[in-house]
Design a protein around this motif. Structure first.
Motif, PDB file in Angstrom:
ATOM      1  N   UNK A 214       0.673  -1.300  -0.176  1.00  0.00           N
ATOM      2  CA  UNK A 214       0.082   0.005  -0.007  1.00  0.00           C
ATOM      3  C   UNK A 214       0.819   1.094   0.097  1.00  0.00           C
ATOM      4  N   UNK A 215       2.015   1.044  -0.363  1.00  0.00           N
ATOM      5  CA  UNK A 215       3.088   2.235  -0.506  1.00  0.00           C
ATOM      6  C   UNK A 215       3.009   3.112  -1.890  1.00  0.00           C
ATOM      7  N   UNK A 216       3.041   4.291  -1.981  1.00  0.00           N
ATOM      8  CA  UNK A 216       3.434   4.680  -3.389  1.00  0.00           C
ATOM      9  C   UNK A 216       4.905   4.584  -3.877  1.00  0.00           C
ATOM     10  N   UNK A 217       5.133   4.474  -5.201  1.00  0.00           N
ATOM     11  CA  UNK A 217       6.451   4.349  -5.494  1.00  0.00           C
ATOM     12  C   UNK A 217       7.293   5.536  -4.943  1.00  0.00           C
ATOM     13  N   UNK A 218       6.817   6.617  -4.992  1.00  0.00           N
ATOM     14  CA  UNK A 218       7.344   7.613  -4.586  1.00  0.00           C
ATOM     15  C   UNK A 218       8.047   7.724  -2.962  1.00  0.00           C
ATOM     16  N   UNK A 219       7.588   6.838  -2.189  1.00  0.00           N
ATOM     17  CA  UNK A 219       7.788   6.535  -1.027  1.00  0.00           C
ATOM     18  C   UNK A 219       9.178   6.026  -0.636  1.00  0.00           C
ATOM     19  N   UNK A 220      10.092   5.608  -1.527  1.00  0.00           N
ATOM     20  CA  UNK A 220      11.248   5.108  -1.602  1.00  0.00           C
ATOM     21  C   UNK A 220      12.180   5.818  -2.494  1.00  0.00           C
ATOM     22  N   UNK A 221      13.152   6.607  -2.170  1.00  0.00           N
ATOM     23  CA  UNK A 221      13.948   7.507  -2.715  1.00  0.00           C
ATOM     24  C   UNK A 221      14.962   6.296  -3.388  1.00  0.00           C
ATOM     25  N   UNK A 222      15.461   6.461  -4.560  1.00  0.00           N
ATOM     26  CA  UNK A 222      16.240   5.685  -5.628  1.00  0.00           C
ATOM     27  C   UNK A 222      17.661   6.225  -5.502  1.00  0.00           C
ATOM     28  N   UNK A 223      18.507   5.709  -4.511  1.00  0.00           N
ATOM     29  CA  UNK A 223      19.869   6.658  -4.629  1.00  0.00           C
ATOM     30  C   UNK A 223      20.775   5.308  -4.972  1.00  0.00           C
ATOM     31  N   UNK A 224      22.202   6.002  -5.166  1.00  0.00           N
ATOM     32  CA  UNK A 224      23.099   4.849  -5.641  1.00  0.00           C
ATOM     33  C   UNK A 224      24.461   5.549  -4.888  1.00  0.00           C
ATOM     34  N   UNK A 225      25.261   4.470  -4.594  1.00  0.00           N
ATOM     35  CA  UNK A 225      26.713   4.745  -4.089  1.00  0.00           C
ATOM     36  C   UNK A 225      27.649   4.448  -5.037  1.00  0.00           C
TER      37      UNK A 225
END
Length: 327
Positions: A214-225
């Motif tokens: 039930x979470x929107x895709x925008x709930x998770x910030x896609x980051x990269x190291x």
């Protein structure tokens, strides 16, 4: 599109005559050159400036950049104490903190650290998730916490962060279990896969899990190291990154690039490779300048700053494309 710098808090990156007090100036310079975040990594006994101490020093010296951990080893600190420290940094920075966390991994940064911290290696992932849940409870005014591992009654009033509910908490790691936990429980993802296709696949799994809960895709910030070395001569860039890999990880670049995202080459080459991760869905790049002294760190900051317009243009182009797996 956010593009940040991992500051060289480890002594191996200062050089023989480097002054660690220059790290604050380096962070201020990165902010002025257009970077949107400053990250620091974490360890227990390797010679370095302690992560939360570094962020506390950066908070009053900077104005707009996100201050982040990449990644904080939460098990090294008592959970209630850590919640207090993180809330304090969020307050001092005016709500600019992002907390990426990890549970450690097998090898010299795994079991020995747990032993020194007087904690069991077993159930480390459950312990991490409960620690984050406890932090969030404290930041929201909880007076008790009853998990399977952590249990506290009559919690005293805790320092409230600048933002209601506290700073966002991200997770590192790219195993299937880590992807599922990120989708269910965390506010962001900070992995370092060597292949952009792997990044896109993992992000797709995270977003599917988020949707199922039930979470929107925008709930998770896609980051990269990702570790970066920019030089007009690509062979020099690769040689410098190999020196960095051997000094920091004790392995040649040929081995490191099999397990971790690393990019070396001319400015156009580095821009092209990083843009592939942007096309795969990454929207917050944490770039580690692969230099072994502070002079080299300053030089790489300048070289990488020249890539910022191109990377942001790549993100704008990717957003205009039809949705694909992972985006």
């Amino acid at each position: 599109m956010d593009i940040g710098v991992l500051l060289p808090t480890g002594k191996a990156q200062w050089g023989t005559d480097g002054d660690p007090r220059d790290l604050v100036a380096l962070g201020v310079r990165a902010e002025r050159r257009g970077f949107s975040s400053l990250f620091v990594n974490d360890s227990l006994i390797s010679p370095r400036i302690e992560a939360l101490t570094m962020l506390a020093a950066l908070a009053p010296a900077t104005e707009r950049v996100t201050l982040g951990t990449g990644a904080l080893l939460a098990f090294l600190r008592r959970p209630v104490q850590a919640a207090q420290s993180l809330a304090s940094i969020d307050l001092l920075s005016g709500g600019r903190l992002a907390v990426a966390v990890g549970a450690g991994f097998p090898g010299r940064f795994g079991r020995p650290f747990y032993t020194l911290s007087e904690l069991p290696w077993e159930r480390r992932f459950a312990r991490l998730d409960e620690t984050v849940a406890l932090w969030r409870g404290l930041w929201s005014g909880a007076t008790h916490f009853h998990g399977e591992i952590l249990r506290f009654d009559d919690l005293p009033p805790a320092t409230r962060p600048f933002r209601a509910g506290g700073p966002p908490v991200w997770l590192g790691g790219a195993t299937p279990a880590a992807l599922a936990r990120t989708g269910r429980l965390y506010d962001g993802w900070l992995p370092y896969p060597p292949d952009p296709a792997t990044y896109a696949s993992g992000l797709g799994d995270i977003r599917r899990t988020a949707a199922e809960t039930g979470r929107p895709a925008s709930a998770v910030t896609p980051a990269l190291f990702v570790s970066v070395q920019v030089d007009d001569r690509p062979e020099n860039a690769r040689r410098a990154l190999d020196d960095y890999a051997r000094a920091v990880y004790g392995m040649p670049l040929d081995e490191l690039e099999k397990i971790q995202a690393v990019v070396a080459g001319s400015a156009p080459q580095v821009l092209h490779r990083l843009s592939r991760y942007v096309e795969a869905g990454a929207r917050h790049l944490v770039l580690r300048p692969a230099a072994l002294d502070l002079h080299g760190q300053h030089d790489q900051i300048e070289r990488i700053a020249g890539l910022l317009p191109g990377l942001r243009a790549a993100a704008a182009t990717a957003e205009a494309l039809p949705p694909a797996s992972g985006r």
